[in-house]
Design a protein around this motif. Sequence first.
Motif, short mmCIF file in Angstrom:
data_model
loop_
_atom_site.label_atom_id
_atom_site.label_comp_id
_atom_site.label_asym_id
_atom_site.label_seq_id
_atom_site.Cartn_x
_atom_site.Cartn_y
_atom_site.Cartn_z
N ALA A 86 0.86 -1.19 0.00
CA ALA A 86 0.00 0.00 0.00
C ALA A 86 0.89 1.24 0.00
N LYS A 87 1.09 1.83 -1.18
CA LYS A 87 1.93 3.02 -1.28
C LYS A 87 1.09 4.25 -0.94
N ALA A 88 1.63 5.10 -0.10
CA ALA A 88 0.89 6.25 0.42
C ALA A 88 0.37 7.16 -0.69
N VAL A 89 -0.84 7.67 -0.50
CA VAL A 89 -1.47 8.62 -1.41
C VAL A 89 -1.68 9.93 -0.65
N HIS A 90 -1.17 11.02 -1.20
CA HIS A 90 -1.27 12.31 -0.52
C HIS A 90 -2.23 13.28 -1.21
N THR A 91 -2.36 13.16 -2.53
CA THR A 91 -3.23 14.06 -3.29
C THR A 91 -4.02 13.28 -4.32
N ARG A 92 -5.04 13.91 -4.86
CA ARG A 92 -5.84 13.30 -5.92
C ARG A 92 -4.95 12.90 -7.10
N GLY A 93 -3.93 13.70 -7.40
CA GLY A 93 -3.07 13.45 -8.55
C GLY A 93 -2.19 12.22 -8.40
N ASP A 94 -2.10 11.65 -7.20
CA ASP A 94 -1.31 10.44 -7.00
C ASP A 94 -2.01 9.21 -7.55
N VAL A 95 -3.29 9.34 -7.89
CA VAL A 95 -4.09 8.20 -8.35
C VAL A 95 -4.51 8.41 -9.81
N ILE A 96 -4.23 7.44 -10.67
CA ILE A 96 -4.67 7.47 -12.06
C ILE A 96 -5.95 6.65 -12.17
N THR A 97 -7.02 7.26 -12.66
CA THR A 97 -8.31 6.57 -12.71
C THR A 97 -8.45 5.72 -13.98
N TYR A 98 -9.34 4.75 -13.89
CA TYR A 98 -9.62 3.85 -15.01
C TYR A 98 -10.03 4.61 -16.26
N ALA A 99 -10.92 5.59 -16.11
CA ALA A 99 -11.49 6.29 -17.27
C ALA A 99 -10.56 7.36 -17.85
N SER A 100 -9.43 7.62 -17.18
CA SER A 100 -8.54 8.69 -17.65
C SER A 100 -7.37 8.18 -18.48
N THR A 101 -7.25 6.86 -18.63
CA THR A 101 -6.09 6.32 -19.34
C THR A 101 -6.46 5.09 -20.15
N LYS A 102 -5.76 4.89 -21.25
CA LYS A 102 -5.86 3.65 -22.03
C LYS A 102 -4.47 3.08 -22.29
N SER A 103 -3.54 3.45 -21.42
CA SER A 103 -2.17 2.95 -21.57
C SER A 103 -1.60 2.40 -20.26
N TYR A 104 -2.01 2.99 -19.14
CA TYR A 104 -1.49 2.58 -17.84
C TYR A 104 -2.38 1.50 -17.24
N ARG A 105 -1.79 0.33 -16.98
CA ARG A 105 -2.55 -0.80 -16.46
C ARG A 105 -1.94 -1.33 -15.17
N THR A 106 -2.78 -1.73 -14.26
CA THR A 106 -2.34 -2.42 -13.05
C THR A 106 -3.31 -3.56 -12.77
N TYR A 107 -2.78 -4.70 -12.44
CA TYR A 107 -3.59 -5.86 -12.05
C TYR A 107 -4.68 -6.19 -13.07
N GLY A 108 -4.30 -6.20 -14.34
CA GLY A 108 -5.20 -6.68 -15.38
C GLY A 108 -6.20 -5.70 -15.94
N ASN A 109 -6.11 -4.40 -15.55
CA ASN A 109 -7.05 -3.43 -16.09
C ASN A 109 -6.43 -2.03 -15.98
N TYR A 110 -7.13 -1.03 -16.52
CA TYR A 110 -6.59 0.33 -16.56
C TYR A 110 -6.75 1.04 -15.21
N GLY A 111 -5.78 1.91 -14.91
CA GLY A 111 -5.87 2.74 -13.73
C GLY A 111 -5.32 2.09 -12.46
N ASP A 112 -5.32 2.88 -11.39
CA ASP A 112 -4.79 2.42 -10.10
C ASP A 112 -5.86 1.72 -9.27
N VAL A 113 -5.39 0.83 -8.42
CA VAL A 113 -6.23 0.17 -7.42
C VAL A 113 -5.89 0.78 -6.06
N ILE A 114 -6.91 1.22 -5.33
CA ILE A 114 -6.67 1.88 -4.04
C ILE A 114 -7.25 1.06 -2.89
#
Length: 267
Positions: A86-114
């Motif tokens: 669990a890497k610390a999150v300090h601001t909204r910008g630390d998280v990439i959402t599913y609907a904002s990207t079609k290139s960044y993937r984590t754990y089998g899908n787009y965006g960050d898991v929190i």
Amino acid sequence: MRITAENLRKIFSRCKKIADKLPPVIVEFVSAVLILGIVMGGIWIYSGQPFPGSPPLVVIESGSMTHENEPFGGLGTIDPGDIVLAKAVHTRGDVITYASTKSYRTYGNYGDVIIYKPLGRTDLTPIIHRAMCWVEYNANTDTYTVEEYNIINATSITIPELHLYNYKPAHSGFITKGDHNLYPDQHPDAQICREPIEVNWIIGKAQGELPWFGSLKLMLSKNEEGGWGASEVPGDSWTCLIISIVILLSIPLSLDIRDYLRERKSK
């Protein structure tokens, strides 16, 4: 005392003299504790989590993030019994959402898991789900903006893709959803967290994966319904866990046998 190469050699020499006087079992135990402490300290520092505070390692308890047609053992996805950082999150910008990207993937899908505390409450079990989009609420105009879905200054939120219709949350935050779930956490039928996830509710965003070994912890715990904590661990994860333990135990045993045979041969 200044830290120099010469001083370090002296310290090492003293430690070695002390170690030579101790039984090998004690030396090995102390060495193992020191190595474990260094590794955990490094993980804690990398995670950015406060110390003392939220632990940087999280065991996955439910199957809400599993995927269909996963590879054997579920590598690369999040399954019950896995451990993630669990890497610390300090601001909204630390998280990439599913609907904002079609290139960044984590754990089998787009965006960050929190990993977050529902409604910010510490008495509820933390949830680990994907951040789908960010809702910006303007209290002055009582309107909502969701840039990822081209919603600008609307009086309510309607996102058919997420089964949200005329949604009117009380504040800004992330809409979240388990990859295996039909509804987002904020949907009434989900009964997980009715409000968007505020940044200060977030424990961290998931990074990395130590598969299967969290099952050992779940074996000794109970789930929210009072049942066996490891009931949702997939069968292939148990198989991989057993194979991994056998391999880990066989390595030092093989080394001991090798040393024994060498010593016997030299005699």
